[in-house]
Design an enzyme around this catalytic site. Structure first.
Site, short mmCIF file in Angstrom:
data_model
loop_
_atom_site.label_atom_id
_atom_site.label_comp_id
_atom_site.label_asym_id
_atom_site.label_seq_id
_atom_site.Cartn_x
_atom_site.Cartn_y
_atom_site.Cartn_z
N CYS A 61 17.38 11.43 -25.62
CA CYS A 61 18.69 11.57 -26.27
C CYS A 61 18.67 12.54 -27.45
O CYS A 61 19.73 12.91 -27.97
CB CYS A 61 19.21 10.21 -26.70
SG CYS A 61 19.21 9.02 -25.36
N HIS A 90 24.35 10.56 -32.40
CA HIS A 90 24.19 10.24 -30.98
C HIS A 90 24.92 8.93 -30.66
O HIS A 90 24.77 7.93 -31.34
CB HIS A 90 22.71 10.14 -30.65
CG HIS A 90 22.44 9.58 -29.30
ND1 HIS A 90 23.07 10.04 -28.16
CD2 HIS A 90 21.61 8.58 -28.89
CE1 HIS A 90 22.64 9.35 -27.12
NE2 HIS A 90 21.76 8.46 -27.53
N ASN A 96 26.52 5.90 -23.25
CA ASN A 96 25.47 6.76 -23.80
C ASN A 96 25.11 7.81 -22.73
O ASN A 96 24.53 7.48 -21.70
CB ASN A 96 24.26 5.88 -24.15
CG ASN A 96 23.07 6.66 -24.66
OD1 ASN A 96 23.02 7.88 -24.54
ND2 ASN A 96 22.11 5.95 -25.21
N1 COA Z 1 26.32 -9.04 -20.45
C1 COA Z 1 26.27 -10.31 -20.86
N2 COA Z 1 25.20 -10.83 -21.48
C2 COA Z 1 24.14 -10.03 -21.69
C3 COA Z 1 24.14 -8.69 -21.28
C4 COA Z 1 25.28 -8.22 -20.63
N3 COA Z 1 25.37 -6.95 -20.19
N4 COA Z 1 22.97 -8.15 -21.61
C5 COA Z 1 22.24 -9.09 -22.22
N5 COA Z 1 22.96 -10.24 -22.27
C6 COA Z 1 22.56 -11.51 -22.84
C7 COA Z 1 21.06 -11.69 -22.90
O1 COA Z 1 20.57 -12.17 -21.67
C8 COA Z 1 20.92 -12.69 -24.00
O2 COA Z 1 21.21 -13.98 -23.49
P1 COA Z 1 20.38 -15.27 -23.99
O3 COA Z 1 20.68 -15.37 -25.47
O4 COA Z 1 20.96 -16.36 -23.18
O5 COA Z 1 18.94 -14.95 -23.71
C9 COA Z 1 22.04 -12.35 -24.97
O6 COA Z 1 22.98 -11.57 -24.21
C10 COA Z 1 21.59 -11.52 -26.15
O7 COA Z 1 20.74 -10.50 -25.68
P2 COA Z 1 20.09 -9.49 -26.67
O8 COA Z 1 19.17 -8.59 -25.91
O9 COA Z 1 19.53 -10.22 -27.86
O10 COA Z 1 21.37 -8.66 -27.14
P3 COA Z 1 21.48 -7.58 -28.24
O11 COA Z 1 22.48 -7.98 -29.23
O12 COA Z 1 20.13 -7.14 -28.72
O13 COA Z 1 22.12 -6.37 -27.42
C11 COA Z 1 21.57 -4.26 -26.47
C12 COA Z 1 21.38 -5.76 -26.38
C13 COA Z 1 20.79 -3.61 -25.36
C14 COA Z 1 23.06 -3.94 -26.34
C15 COA Z 1 21.07 -3.78 -27.86
O14 COA Z 1 19.77 -4.26 -28.10
C16 COA Z 1 21.04 -2.28 -27.98
O15 COA Z 1 22.06 -1.62 -27.92
N6 COA Z 1 19.87 -1.70 -28.22
C17 COA Z 1 19.72 -0.25 -28.33
C18 COA Z 1 19.62 0.35 -26.96
C19 COA Z 1 19.88 1.83 -26.96
O16 COA Z 1 20.70 2.31 -27.67
N7 COA Z 1 19.16 2.54 -26.10
C20 COA Z 1 19.28 3.95 -25.93
C21 COA Z 1 18.76 4.66 -27.12
S1 COA Z 1 18.94 6.36 -26.99
#
Ligand code: COA
Length: 320
Positions: A111, A247, A277
């Protein structure tokens, strides 16, 4: 002499996939995705590959710049999702647009790719090697997503953004880039494996793997860090910057950057709701939108900052 963006263009495939569409095959819902990411929809390519998206964005940037493709001396495509391992997507673009005097190659910086490409052409321009460059961020990440993994596939979209860059008196003031390969396992996609008839296995292709929370922690720390560094190193007041183009990975990362930098959200443009993204394409797609709707004024000071797999990061401060 420095690098100045004199033309910008973007292109996204026609098909739009909403959060609601994803619920047909994924255990997720629109409210969760919007709340945790700010994403409402993304473009997904069904027929055009990365090189086709890059070519269309390039044609638009060249038209915007009002130059002939034959004036371009270097074409760089930043992509993590080329159509083929070789030749490069940049070679495809060069051939398709008729930039017959240009050298063409790809770079992979995930990215951060568009900022890396700008950093590279800035070096060539400052050294007096090239005067006119075409840099493109283009992705069809939809083909490397694991569409059964709801924590990653909901985030990404396909698209391309391109910029014509030319040697000028004003433009890029500074670029700043970095990498940390010790964290190469928090976001990656395995290419073709070593398996073959000699090793006794079947060649396989991997899907994207991501530790979302690790990436999130990295981003909320690194983005303010590099933005502050570039402001400090150029002696620029944060108030003197009209737009901070960060980004588009997650609205919560943008809001955290806003708080840490003490920069209001109205200076941090957001289009993630419609694109998700788009990796290397996200910053030039945003630039293109702002250019077309009149938000960018000649003479504005802009800061751009990207981060991604590698880990990689990069920022640029420039006069529009
Ligand atoms: N829909 C519904 N529930 C979801 C889900 C979805 N698409 N994805 C994950 N969950 C659930 C998980 O299973 C978890 O459930 P649990 O509590 O029962 O185990 C809960 O939601 C929380 O998951 P978690 O991973 O802690 O969520 P989060 O707040 O960390 O959000 C991301 C996850 C991926 C959105 C977040 O970590 C993120 O944006 N990270 C950066 C990723 C990024 O930008 N990557 C590219 C960089 S260039």
């Amino acid at each position: 002499m420095t690098a100045r963006i004199i033309g910008i263009g973007a292109y996204a495939p026609e098909q739009v996939v909403t959060n609601q569409d994803l619920t047909k095959f994924l255990d997720t819902n629109d409210a969760w995705i919007r709340e945790r990411t700010g994403i409402g929809a993304r473009h997904v390519s069904t027929s055009e590959g990365t090189s086709a998206l890059a070519t269309e964005a390039a044609k638009r940037a060249i038209a915007d710049a009002g130059i002939s493709p034959e004036e371009i001396e270097i074409v760089i495509v930043a992509t993590s999702s080329p159509d083929r391992a070789f030749p490069s997507a940049a070679a495809d673009v060069q051939g398709a647009i008729g930039a017959k005097h240009a050298v063409a190659f790809d770079i992979t910086a995930a990215c951060s790719g568009f900022i890396y490409a700008l950093h590279i052409v800035q070096g060539f321009i400052q050294a007096g090697i090239y005067k006119t460059a075409l840099i493109i961020g283009a992705e069809t990440l939809s083909k490397v997503l694991d569409w059964t993994d709801r924590s990653s596939c909901i985030l990404f979209g396909d698209g391309a953004g391109a910029a014509v860059v030319r040697a000028d008196e004003t433009g890029v003031v500074k670029t700043l880039v970095g990498s940390d390969g010790t964290k190469n396992d928090v976001l990656y996609c395995q290419a073709r494996s070593l398996e073959n008839c000699l090793t006794g296995g079947k060649p396989e292709l991997g899907f994207m793997q991501m530790d979302g929370q690790e990436v999130f922690k990295f981003a909320v720390k690194k983005v303010p860090e590099i933005v502050n560094a570039i402001l400090e190193e150029t002696g620029t007041d944060r108030e003197a910057v009209q737009h901070y183009l960060l980004h588009q990975a997650n609205i919560r990362i943008l809001e955290a950057a806003s708080r840490r930098l003490k920069v209001p959200m109205d200076k941090i443009p957001v289009n993630i709701e419609r694109y998700g993204n788009t990796s290397a394409a996200s910053i030039p797609i945003l630039l293109d939108e702002m250019h077309r709707d009149g938000r960018l004024k000649r003479g504005d000071t802009l800061v751009m900052a990207g981060f991604g797999a590698g880990l990689t990061w990069g920022a640029a401060l420039m006069t529009w």
